[in-house]
Structures are given as C-alpha cells and as structure tokens.
Design a protein around this motif. Sequence first.
Motif, short mmCIF file in Angstrom:
data_model
loop_
_atom_site.label_atom_id
_atom_site.label_comp_id
_atom_site.label_asym_id
_atom_site.label_seq_id
_atom_site.Cartn_x
_atom_site.Cartn_y
_atom_site.Cartn_z
N ASP A 1 1.19 -1.69 0.21
CA ASP A 1 0.05 0.24 0.28
C ASP A 1 0.21 2.05 0.33
O ASP A 1 0.42 2.62 -0.49
CB ASP A 1 -0.98 0.25 1.29
CG ASP A 1 -2.07 -0.72 1.20
OD1 ASP A 1 -2.16 -1.82 0.14
OD2 ASP A 1 -2.67 -1.12 2.49
N GLU A 2 2.16 1.40 0.47
CA GLU A 2 3.21 2.13 0.44
C GLU A 2 3.06 3.51 -1.09
O GLU A 2 4.61 4.32 -1.69
CB GLU A 2 4.07 2.00 1.17
CG GLU A 2 3.93 1.85 2.70
CD GLU A 2 4.01 0.42 3.44
OE1 GLU A 2 3.24 -0.63 2.32
OE2 GLU A 2 3.51 0.40 4.94
N ALA A 3 3.08 2.29 -2.12
CA ALA A 3 3.65 2.44 -3.74
C ALA A 3 2.21 2.06 -4.11
O ALA A 3 1.80 2.28 -5.15
CB ALA A 3 4.29 1.13 -3.36
N SER A 4 1.22 2.69 -3.82
CA SER A 4 0.07 2.93 -4.53
C SER A 4 -0.32 4.04 -5.06
O SER A 4 -1.18 4.16 -5.29
CB SER A 4 -1.23 3.30 -2.88
OG SER A 4 -1.16 4.61 -2.27
N PHE A 5 0.98 5.40 -5.12
CA PHE A 5 1.06 6.76 -6.04
C PHE A 5 1.98 5.98 -7.02
O PHE A 5 2.04 6.52 -8.29
CB PHE A 5 1.07 7.23 -4.84
CG PHE A 5 1.23 8.85 -6.06
CD1 PHE A 5 -0.17 9.30 -6.30
CD2 PHE A 5 2.33 9.31 -5.86
CE1 PHE A 5 -0.02 11.00 -6.64
CE2 PHE A 5 2.39 10.66 -6.98
CZ PHE A 5 1.04 11.37 -7.16
#
Length: 260
Positions: A239-243
């Motif tokens: 989720d930390e890479a959701s961007f």
Amino acid sequence: MPQDTTNITKVALVTGGGSGIGQSICLRLAQKGLKVLVVDLDLVSANQTVNLITEQGGAAQAYELNIANNADVKSVFDSILEKESIDILINNAGIAHVGDIEHTSEADLDRLYNVNVKGVYNCISACIGAMKAQKSGVIINMASIASSVGITDRFAYSMSKGAVLTMTYSVARDYIDDGVRCNCISPGRVHTPFVDNFLDNNYADNRDEMFEKLSKSQPIGRMGQPQEIAALVDYLCSDEASFITGSNFPIDGGFVTLNN
C-alpha cells in the motif's frame, strides 16, 4: 519466525516461482502474510518453494503451467478465480538467448516471443477482468536493463524485454481508473543458478575469472542478489506504493546510468 496465516487477505501469483528470483519473491511475499500461488513449468521446483513457505508457517500452493500456452493459462487462472481472488500478479518467468540477429534463428525468436512476451500477455489477460471487477490489483512485470539500453549479443532477448516494458505502460494507462496498478522491474545481472550453470557450461576452465568479469560489469562492482529484487517487488506490491503505476524500476548497480 512462523507466519500468522489466519488473517490472510491477499493472494499473489508468481510465475517462475520455483527457483532464483521467483523463489525469493515468493518467500518474501509469504513472509509478509500473503498467500502465494507458485506457478512454474517444473512442478517439483514449485513444490520445493511451497515447502519452504509452509515450513515457515506461510500459505502457498503450487501449479504446473506453461505460460506460453494460452488455453492452459486461462484454464488454471479460471480455476483459481473460482475459489479466490488474484490480487497480485508477478510476471517473473522468462528465458534467455545469446546472439546477434545473424545468430538468432526464427525458432529462437519464436521461442523467446512465446515465453517472454506472449506469456506475459496470457497471464495478464487471464486475470485483468477479475482485477477490474474487484476494482483493485497489482501487476509487476519482470523486464530487464536490455529493455532500455543496447546489450551485445542479446537481440531476441532485448526484443522480448522491450515488449514487456511497453506492455507495462499500456496496461497501466488502460486500467488506471479501475484501481489496477502495473509497473515493471529491470534487473541488471543477478547471481542466480542460471548464472552458475552458464559459467559451468561455457567457462569451466576459467569460471572464477569470468564470474569476476561479469560482476564488475555493474559499476557497483558486484551482481545483484535475488533477495534484493524481491525486496523491490515487495514494496511495489504494498500500500505504501499506491501512488506508483506505469513506471520502470532499474535495479542494476548503476549499469544503465553510470556505465558510459
């Protein structure tokens, strides 16, 4: 440390998960609490990875599959999707070829295309509809530094990995509004059993010398480790890479940008 599998909420499918980089990816994702579907042409190798995961308390299942066969891929993926979601797809399986265009036969080209290009197409097409319907999904494709720069004697391989890169861009663009993220990773030379076998078969008399030469071709002075690739996959799936979507991530010891 044993993993708590009672709260598993996501399923990751990893092709070529029986050895090398694929196995490291499987182990890393299982350690993070994901259920891992280990897909490989060699069922024995896939089961070995599953055993490593389950011994650590993780959840995994092995599947024997030739990703170049569209009908077989669709059948296996459909059977999985009848039981559970495929939240993450890691298109890791691939094959190599050494030779310029004069030393690349039509059969060589077809073989590389069928696995490295069509295999990625087969797997994405088999699960993209389900990801679209659930409004979420992560796809990671394994490209290569050969996607971006010229590599000597890698005509067919570069062709196939260039296609993986541009397929990544296309899927990311087409499904961004459906909650599906698609990125690719471009490793440099990574120390895997494939490298060891290549050296044993082609440089038996000066193996150590060639290993050192290949290692030094990365500006950082060594080959990558499968666990390092797996760590990047782990982040891009999180989720930390959701961007992050539609991006190519070189992990190559500086090869692409510093080797000039």
